[in-house]
Design an enzyme around this catalytic site. Structure first.
Site, PDB file in Angstrom:
ATOM      1  N   LYS A  52      47.377  96.663  -0.608  1.00 43.23           N
ATOM      2  CA  LYS A  52      48.682  96.582   0.059  1.00 43.23           C
ATOM      3  C   LYS A  52      48.875  97.770   1.006  1.00 43.23           C
ATOM      4  O   LYS A  52      49.389  97.617   2.115  1.00 43.23           O
ATOM      5  CB  LYS A  52      49.797  96.524  -0.989  1.00 43.23           C
ATOM      6  CG  LYS A  52      49.873  95.156  -1.671  1.00 43.23           C
ATOM      7  CD  LYS A  52      50.643  95.176  -2.974  1.00 43.23           C
ATOM      8  CE  LYS A  52      50.502  93.828  -3.669  1.00 43.23           C
ATOM      9  NZ  LYS A  52      51.039  93.806  -5.041  1.00 43.23           N
ATOM     10  N   GLN A  96      54.794  96.669  -8.902  1.00 42.71           N
ATOM     11  CA  GLN A  96      53.524  96.038  -9.269  1.00 42.71           C
ATOM     12  C   GLN A  96      53.570  95.584 -10.731  1.00 42.71           C
ATOM     13  O   GLN A  96      53.823  96.380 -11.628  1.00 42.71           O
ATOM     14  CB  GLN A  96      52.367  97.030  -9.054  1.00 42.71           C
ATOM     15  CG  GLN A  96      50.998  96.443  -9.310  1.00 42.71           C
ATOM     16  CD  GLN A  96      50.644  95.309  -8.351  1.00 42.71           C
ATOM     17  OE1 GLN A  96      50.881  95.386  -7.162  1.00 42.71           O
ATOM     18  NE2 GLN A  96      50.078  94.261  -8.887  1.00 42.71           N
ATOM     19  N   ASP A 119      58.890  90.333  -2.818  1.00 40.60           N
ATOM     20  CA  ASP A 119      58.067  89.492  -3.692  1.00 40.60           C
ATOM     21  C   ASP A 119      58.684  88.105  -3.878  1.00 40.60           C
ATOM     22  O   ASP A 119      58.011  87.174  -4.316  1.00 40.60           O
ATOM     23  CB  ASP A 119      57.913  90.151  -5.073  1.00 40.60           C
ATOM     24  CG  ASP A 119      56.565  90.819  -5.261  1.00 40.60           C
ATOM     25  OD1 ASP A 119      55.597  90.393  -4.602  1.00 40.60           O
ATOM     26  OD2 ASP A 119      56.466  91.751  -6.072  1.00 40.60           O
TER      27      ASP A 119
END
Length: 283
Positions: A52, A96, A119
């Site tokens: 990322k 995460q 997300d």
């Protein structure tokens, strides 16, 4: 032999487009910033976070990494999320997953501001998808739609079968296919005669987490197959939920593993982050 849907190539195209968009935003004095929170040092999570950061660097997005100890308290983590929500320079917040077992993932996910939930996991964004309103969509399903569209695979009017009903892939995938005017069936562990239902599909999305589960008895001649799974087989090689060798000569298009759906997830995360910055400038 089927047409191989190249996720690496398509994700690279999207990142190049985003790079141009970010450059144009910077000319207007608008920067894009993604905050990534990692708790503990799980090796797989570290790889994902590293990928990322690389994508951010390529596109021109500022990446702020918060690498927290595995024994951090729920309260401390929630305080950090609250601070990032309040920081106007941060456009997207990503925690995460998975988190260590003593932390409440659901509570953390819900604490992220829906406007910064790149997300697409916040209930407000999930609800927006279900009623056709603007919001952020979970990155893997959004990436699959791009794979289909950019490969010239028509969704409208097609029989679409999604196998798997997870909140991250299966359910939003069904909603997105429906939004594109597909006729959608969702299958799961209680579905009766799964091969029969799957073999009706013009577009089959396999997302159950079982290596090489779907063979040629599950697919229709000429179908497009999207394989969401990723596993390491007994031979040490990566494979998906679909038995690629048994299926490839029967279908018209298929995503490989690796190099199919995987690269699209990060590309769409970057897309959501840029979109968050753009929305902020127009609100």
């Amino acid at each position: 032999m089927a047409f191989i849907i190249d996720g690496k190539k398509i994700s690279a195209e999207i990142k190049e487009e985003l790079r141009e968009t970010v450059a144009a935003l910077k000319e207007k004095g608008v920067s894009v910033c993604l905050a990534v929170i990692q708790v503990g040092d799980d090796p797989a999570s570290s790889v994902y976070v590293g990928n990322k950061k690389k994508a951010c660097a390529f596109i021109g997005i500022e990446s702020r990494a918060f690498e927290l100890p595995a024994d951090i308290s729920q309260e401390e983590l929630m305080d950090l999320v609250g601070d990032l929500n309040a920081d106007p320079s941060v456009d997207g917040i990503l925690v995460q997953l998975p988190l260590p077992s003593h932390l409440n993932e659901k509570e953390v996910t819900r604490a992220i501001s829906p406007e910064k939930d790149v997300d697409g996991f916040h209930p407000q964004n999930v609800g927006a998808l279900s009623i056709g309103e603007e919001g952020f969509v979970s990155c893997t399903p959004a990436g699959i739609i791009q794979l289909l569209k950019r490969s010239g695979i028509e969704i409208e009017g097609k029989e679409c079968v999604v196998v798997g009903r997870s909140n991250i892939v299966g359910k939003p995938m069904a909603m997105l296919l429906l939004r594109e005017n597909g006729t959608v069936t969702v299958c799961h562990s209680r579905t009766k005669d799964l091969p029969k239902v799957c073999s009706r599909a013009d577009i089959l999305v396999a997302a159950i987490g079982k290596p090489r589960f779907f063979d040629d008895t599950y697919v229709k001649e000429g179908a497009a197959v999207i394989d969401v799974g990723i596993h390491r087989g007994d031979d040490g090689k990566l494979c998906g939920d679909v038995d690629f060798q048994k299926v490839k000569d029967k279908v018209s298009a298929i995503t490989p593993v690796p190099g199919g759906v995987g690269p699209m997830t990060i590309a769409m995360l970057m897309y959501n982050c840029v979109e968050a910055a753009k929305r902020k400038t127009t609100s």
